[in-house]
Enzyme design. Structure first.
Site, PDB file in Angstrom:
ATOM      1  CE1 TYR A  23       7.065  -2.029  -3.098  1.00 42.06           C
ATOM      2  CE2 TYR A  23       4.754  -2.449  -3.586  1.00 42.06           C
ATOM      3  CZ  TYR A  23       6.015  -2.061  -3.992  1.00 42.06           C
ATOM      4  OH  TYR A  23       6.224  -1.715  -5.293  1.00 42.06           O
ATOM      5  CG  HIS A  28       9.605   2.891   1.514  1.00 43.92           C
ATOM      6  ND1 HIS A  28      10.101   4.028   2.129  1.00 43.92           N
ATOM      7  CD2 HIS A  28       9.133   3.327   0.309  1.00 43.92           C
ATOM      8  CE1 HIS A  28       9.937   5.068   1.349  1.00 43.92           C
ATOM      9  NE2 HIS A  28       9.347   4.686   0.249  1.00 43.92           N
TER      10      HIS A  28
END
Length: 211
Positions: A23, A28
């Protein structure tokens, strides 16, 4: 792992995202990126662990990146609030917002989650909507495609054409956090809400955020 720092804190800046190398550098994780930038500016690292959150304690400021997934961010916020004896108004939550274009910042002193699951978790766990938040727009400047998969989109990285705007936005967001710490939410809102200089100011505000 460093020991927990029990020094008195006056403020907490909590950057939301998802843990794990897959990630890193995704849209995000903008909240975590901002907190890491704030730590870098102070010559610190998020190396302590408390309340399932990686922390850096810098004088009277706690910088935190929850190691839970986004939709369980409320646990970290409530645990840190109670252990550090903070009022909700002294917690600034930083996160991405797909309803705003890349380059935009939107700071608010209170309100609903606006569809953001991490903020929804925090408001539920803290039992109040009186929680300041700083949102970083991540949508393409020319708008999202109608049939786009939002999950895939928010978990994607920035294109080479977006990198300069994304970096400038990150630095402005960190500056906004610094002003919030120094002078409060109104000063930060007045100075930083809106697009970066040179970007179009044509962007709507999510209806959900005002509820």
């Amino acid at each position: 792992m460093s020991a927990v720092d029990n020094s008195v804190a006056k403020s907490l800046v909590l950057g939301l995202g998802n843990p794990g190398p897959e990630y890193v550098a995704t849209r995000h994780n903008r909240g975590r990126d901002v907190v890491e930038e704030l730590a870098r500016r102070r010559g610190a690292e998020l190396s302590s662990m408390e309340c399932s959150t990686r922390l850096a304690v810098c004088d009277e400021v706690v910088l935190g990146a929850p190691d839970t997934f986004m939709n369980r961010s409320g646990y970290a916020a409530r645990c840190l609030m109670e252990r550090r004896e903070l009022e909700p108004q002294r917690i600034l939550v930083v996160y991405d917002d797909v309803s705003l274009p890349l380059g935009w910042l939107r700071l608010r002193k209170r309100g609903g989650p606006g569809g953001q699951k991490g903020m929804a978790s925090i408001l539920e766990c803290l039992g109040t909507d009186q929680v300041p938040r700083l949102r970083l727009g991540i949508a393409p400047v020319d708008g999202l495609e109608v049939d786009i998969d939002l999950v895939d989109f928010v978990l994607s990285g920035f294109s080479s054409q977006e990198e300069d705007v994304a970096r400038e936005q990150l630095e402005r967001a960190a500056d906004a956090c610094e002003l919030w710490l120094a002078e409060g939410v109104e000063a930060a809102m007045n100075r930083f809400n809106g697009p970066a200089p040179g970007l179009s100011d044509e962007a709507g505000v999510s209806v959900e955020e005002e509820k």
